[in-house]
Each structure stands twice: as C-alpha cells, then as structure tokens.
Design a protein around this motif. Structure first.
Motif, PDB file in Angstrom:
ATOM      1  N   TYR A  13       4.486  68.737  20.099  1.00 34.54           N
ATOM      2  CA  TYR A  13       4.648  67.589  19.190  1.00 34.54           C
ATOM      3  C   TYR A  13       6.013  67.567  18.533  1.00 34.54           C
ATOM      4  N   ASP A  14       6.435  66.359  18.241  1.00 31.62           N
ATOM      5  CA  ASP A  14       7.599  66.115  17.398  1.00 31.62           C
ATOM      6  C   ASP A  14       7.044  65.972  15.985  1.00 31.62           C
ATOM      7  N   GLU A  94       2.431  58.852  20.720  1.00 28.42           N
ATOM      8  CA  GLU A  94       3.385  59.336  21.726  1.00 28.42           C
ATOM      9  C   GLU A  94       4.111  60.606  21.305  1.00 28.42           C
ATOM     10  N   ASP A  95       4.127  60.922  20.019  1.00 27.93           N
ATOM     11  CA  ASP A  95       4.853  62.132  19.599  1.00 27.93           C
ATOM     12  C   ASP A  95       3.966  63.367  19.565  1.00 27.93           C
ATOM     13  N   ILE A  96       2.758  63.265  20.103  1.00 26.20           N
ATOM     14  CA  ILE A  96       1.875  64.437  20.275  1.00 26.20           C
ATOM     15  C   ILE A  96       1.303  64.386  21.695  1.00 26.20           C
ATOM     16  N   ARG A  97       1.381  65.504  22.412  1.00 29.59           N
ATOM     17  CA  ARG A  97       0.858  65.581  23.787  1.00 29.59           C
ATOM     18  C   ARG A  97       0.129  66.893  24.006  1.00 29.59           C
ATOM     19  N   PRO A 131      22.853  60.282  16.166  1.00 27.42           N
ATOM     20  CA  PRO A 131      21.591  59.656  15.731  1.00 27.42           C
ATOM     21  C   PRO A 131      20.398  60.046  16.591  1.00 27.42           C
ATOM     22  N   PHE A 132      20.656  60.757  17.697  1.00 26.42           N
ATOM     23  CA  PHE A 132      19.551  61.164  18.571  1.00 26.42           C
ATOM     24  C   PHE A 132      19.127  62.615  18.345  1.00 26.42           C
ATOM     25  N   TYR A 134      19.070  64.240  15.022  1.00 19.88           N
ATOM     26  CA  TYR A 134      18.783  64.647  13.641  1.00 19.88           C
ATOM     27  C   TYR A 134      17.351  65.122  13.443  1.00 19.88           C
TER      28      TYR A 134
ATOM     29  N   ASP B  14      19.835  55.077  17.356  1.00 21.19           N
ATOM     30  CA  ASP B  14      18.521  55.152  17.990  1.00 21.19           C
ATOM     31  C   ASP B  14      17.780  53.899  17.530  1.00 21.19           C
ATOM     32  N   GLU B  17      13.301  52.416  15.653  1.00 24.02           N
ATOM     33  CA  GLU B  17      12.662  51.951  14.415  1.00 24.02           C
ATOM     34  C   GLU B  17      13.149  50.570  13.971  1.00 24.02           C
ATOM     35  N   HIS B  64      19.043  51.154  22.381  1.00 28.94           N
ATOM     36  CA  HIS B  64      19.909  52.112  21.685  1.00 28.94           C
ATOM     37  C   HIS B  64      21.384  51.825  21.963  1.00 28.94           C
ATOM     38  N   ASP B  95      19.481  57.656  11.771  1.00 28.19           N
ATOM     39  CA  ASP B  95      19.427  57.170  13.150  1.00 28.19           C
ATOM     40  C   ASP B  95      20.513  56.138  13.458  1.00 28.19           C
ATOM     41  N   ARG B 129       4.710  63.834  30.276  1.00 32.27           N
ATOM     42  CA  ARG B 129       5.185  62.988  29.194  1.00 32.27           C
ATOM     43  C   ARG B 129       5.529  63.897  28.013  1.00 32.27           C
ATOM     44  N   PRO B 131       6.693  64.666  24.136  1.00 30.17           N
ATOM     45  CA  PRO B 131       6.728  63.994  22.826  1.00 30.17           C
ATOM     46  C   PRO B 131       8.144  63.833  22.289  1.00 30.17           C
ATOM     47  N   PHE B 132       9.136  64.450  22.963  1.00 32.35           N
ATOM     48  CA  PHE B 132      10.516  64.338  22.484  1.00 32.35           C
ATOM     49  C   PHE B 132      11.313  63.301  23.269  1.00 32.35           C
ATOM     50  N   TYR B 134       9.908  60.090  24.484  1.00 33.21           N
ATOM     51  CA  TYR B 134       9.323  58.752  24.610  1.00 33.21           C
ATOM     52  C   TYR B 134      10.181  57.661  23.974  1.00 33.21           C
ATOM     53  N   ARG B 135      11.079  58.039  23.060  1.00 30.54           N
ATOM     54  CA  ARG B 135      11.905  57.022  22.413  1.00 30.54           C
ATOM     55  C   ARG B 135      13.041  56.548  23.304  1.00 30.54           C
ATOM     56  N   PHE B 251      20.669  51.873  26.890  1.00 26.40           N
ATOM     57  CA  PHE B 251      21.735  52.229  25.941  1.00 26.40           C
ATOM     58  C   PHE B 251      22.975  51.384  26.215  1.00 26.40           C
TER      59      PHE B 251
END
Lengths: 266, 266
Positions: A13-14, A94-97, A131-132, A134, B14, B17, B64, B95, B129, B131-132, B134-135, B251
């Motif tokens: 997870y993130d 999506e931030d937990i797998r 920004p990617f 932090y 990024d 958001e 992005h 971000d 997949r 969790p780091f 997916y963005r 991007f």
C-alpha cells in the motif's frame, strides 16, 4: 458444513492517504479498507465487528508497505486462495493491493509467529523536488557524507539492546533485537542522489527504523562521529539518539514466518 | 518605477488530484494553484482576477506534466528569476513544482510562440497492479504485440492531416501537424512490462496523443493490421480511429520556443 479457513495476505500500500494501518473510529486506515473489502466475502454483514483482519504489526500514518502480512479468517470460503485474492482486490482502492495469498494453519498468528522483518527507507539527498516523489522519498538538503552513512549502518548489525531507538511511551518487555542486514544502496545507477536504506532483523521496536535513520543522518551530516552510534546504543536512552525521520520514506518490505505455518497446497 | 517583467515558468505536476490545467470555478486546477502562489508576489490582492498565468495549452484532468511552460507577468519584481521560482515553489502544494524559470521578452506568448511539443504516454502491459503506479501508468491486461506497436508508431511520423485523432467538438482551423518523433521504449531494462511512448511534433490537436495511443493499441492487440493506421489518417474521421486512452498515462514533457524569446541574462 465447511470449517473456517485461515489465509495470510501479503499486502502492498501507498500509506499517504491513510491514518496508518490500525482501525481508528472516524479515520481512513489500511486495516479498515481491507476489512470492508473482505467482510462481504466472509458472509458477514457490512458492519459486523467480529470480522477482523490482523496485521503483522501497525504501520504509522504515511508509512508504506510492499509486503505487509495480514491474517484473514474466513468462516466459509469454498474456492481457491487466488480467487479470494481477486475478490478482495476487486473491492480495494487503487492504493492498496493484495499481492499474494497463502492458506495458513488455523493457529497462524501474524504478530506472534513473525521471525523476521525487512524495511527500507528512501532518501533523496539534494537535487530537485519532484512532484512525483514527495509521497515516498524523504528529501534531505543539508550536505552529507554517504560513506559515513554506510559506516553508521554497519555498526547497527548484531544483537543489541535498542532501547535508545524505541519511541517514548511504547515500552516492550525486552528491547533486545538482532539486526542481520543494514546497508544503504543507490536506488538507481544513473543518479547519485537517491539512496535506499535496507534493514532486516528478527523484530523492530516502535518507530525503531525511523529513529535509526534519523540517528545515521546525524553522522552523515558530520554532526557526530560514527563511533557515536555505539554510545547511543549503550546509553539505552531515547534522548541520546537522533530525531525520528519522517514516515513517508519508510516501507515495510517483507515479514518472514516459518514455512510450516502454510499449507503446501498453495 | 520598474517596468513589468515577463517570465516563462517550466512546471511539473502530478495531475491526479486536479481537474486539469485550466481555472474552473469551484474546481481544483493547476493554473489556479500557480496563480494563488504567485499572486501575492506580484503585489496583487489574493483575489485579483486580472493576474493570470497562461499555459502553453490545457492539460485534462488526470494528465501530468514534466515540462509544461507558463507565462507569469510580474508588474514589479525587483529580484532574480531564481528567487521568483523559490518564492512560488514555497507556496505550491507538493504535487506541483516550478522546475526552472527564464526571463522572456515582453511579447512572449506561450501558446502562439510554441514551435514544438513532446509528450509521453506510459503503459504497463500485464503484470501486477502496484499501489504506487496507478496514478501514472495505464495498465493493459489484454495480450499485445509490442513489435506491432512500434510499427504503428513509425507510421505516424511525417506531415499528416490528423483530423481523425482530434476530439469531437474541438475543431481547429487546420488539422495538419508534423510528427518528427514517434516511438515506444522500455521504461526499464529489467522489466518487459512497462513501455513509454514518446511523441514529438510541431503541435497537437485536442486529445490527439491519447487518441493516437488508443489507436496503436488496437493494432498491438491484433484487432487491426498496421496498415490500418494509414487508412485512419486518410479518413479524417474521428469515428475510424481507436478509443481515447485514459488521461493518467499521459505526460506533457517539453514545450519548445525560439531561443530569441528569452533574455540571455538567465
């Protein structure tokens, strides 16, 4: 009637958007998201409080995981472990797998049975703030000596009383732990800025890795000689060690258990 | 009294958001965050509507940038461009970052003066997949042929009427553009899963890169032969092309301008 089955989930997870692992009323937590995803598959009502997913240990707000391990006991699950993994993942944000799953013996306990853990801590020394990055890199701008950092890391290897690196207010019966691996490596051959600290041991006290990193940084900055590490360990006094490094650089990478706790069918 | 000064900011963000680049009432946007950060430095009231930061083009929600360029005109700025960069960055969320700054001639216009742009689009073919990721990575699970993907990309190079790749409802006077670079590369030598499409040209229509990617994916999946790319271009009909690839893989990497638009002092 089928008997309950016990599963060990390996979870990544993130942690950026979460108030840590552990369920807290009114807060978004990793454990709560996992329980919400798995509870309907266990045949429980969505608000059934007795359904719990137990982790190998808490991670703090902002801390990440590549391989947290958590126990999920299913009163009834008629299908394969892999289909349980898919079912839980289909309901997770999506931030937990769940990255893998093993069926475990009934008595499997993710905290008591853990025989080793590996963490990593990511630091960017200088350079531009991206920004990617932090969310997962701690950025340090003061001058530093990575040679000294490496020597400081080597001094932590072995069996020591790590009381000086334990967060205040979190006493354990014993504060002796064995660190078997402790070193810094360049994250990428093409950049001299990004370093990853890898540490492996039979167990870690609360906030221990972040306190070890904060202490090593004092040496890397030239504020203390490398021998000071030994003095801090010997002091058993939290006030002697360096500051706690921030949570967002920390990853729980792996939790190890004896093989015999898992069913061979998987 | 000092005369106004014109600055070109190179901005990375990024976009996850944000509701895209452009200011929209009640939405969080990149442009709005930049204006909020720079406005006090321009000596304007926090709500001064005449203070605007103009980008080289809009990016959509979730898209992005590594090198968006934006014009910031300061009625009075007594210090160096670099100190303006630091001042803006100190007020931006993590971000969004201004990565560099140049002082420009008064007549600098970030849209009209752009002579080239580079984009990249990131795809993970299969695999787990994370969790780091997916963005910033579009994940494609269907079988694919990366050799065909590369051949499809090569066919886009040249001067063509790209009307078929323009989003509906966004007509331009001319839809002819020149693509000078179009290829896929492995993101990492150690993994065969992650591919990055790089495309450079003298300009791009609205949603053009995402439509090019969606069209190439049809070829990579074996649903169309590579020659179909030529037919789609010739049709000038959006309905002939593939679906629009999702925003989060895209991007904006770089925007090019003639050197003479920038003051040599920087």
């Amino acid at each position: 009637m089928k008997s309950p089955r016990t599963f060990a989930l390996t979870v990544a997870y993130d942690g950026t958007e979460y108030s840590g692992w552990q369920v807290q009323p009114g807060r978004k937590t990793i454990q709560d998201e996992l329980e919400k995803a798995a509870r309907p598959l266990a045949g429980c009502r969505p608000d059934e409080p007795s359904f719990r997913i137990l982790g190998s240990g808490r991670t703090d707000a902002g801390v990440h995981a590549l391989g947290q391990v958590a126990r999920c006991m299913m009163p009834r699950w008629p299908a394969s472990p892999q289909s349980l993994l898919l079912g839980i993942n289909s309901k997770l944000p999506e931030d937990i797998r769940v990255v893998s799953i093993r069926e475990a013996v009934d008595r499997f306990h993710p905290i008591a049975d853990a025989i080793g853990k590996r963490y990593q801590y990511q630091i960017q020394f200088g350079g531009d703030r991206s920004p990617f990055d932090y969310r997962t890199w701690h950025r340090v701008v003061k001058p530093h000596d990575t040679g000294q950092l490496q020597r400081a890391a080597e001094r932590l290897i072995g069996t020591h009383d790590f009381a000086a690196f334990q967060a205040a207010g979190a006493p354990r019966t014993s504060t002796v732990r064995t660190i078997s691996w402790s070193r810094w490596r360049l994250a990428d051959q093409h950049s001299a800025e990004k370093w990853i600290y890898e540490v492996e041991g039979n167990g870690f006290l609360y906030n221990m890795v972040r306190n070890l990193v904060g202490t090593m940084l004092e040496v890397a900055r030239g504020r203390r000689p490398v021998e000071w590490i030994d003095e801090v360990i010997a002091s058993r006094d939290r006030k002697q060690a360096g500051p706690t490094a921030p949570p967002h650089g920390l990853f729980l990478c792996r939790v190890d258990y004896p093989d015999e706790l898992f069913l061979s069918s998987n």
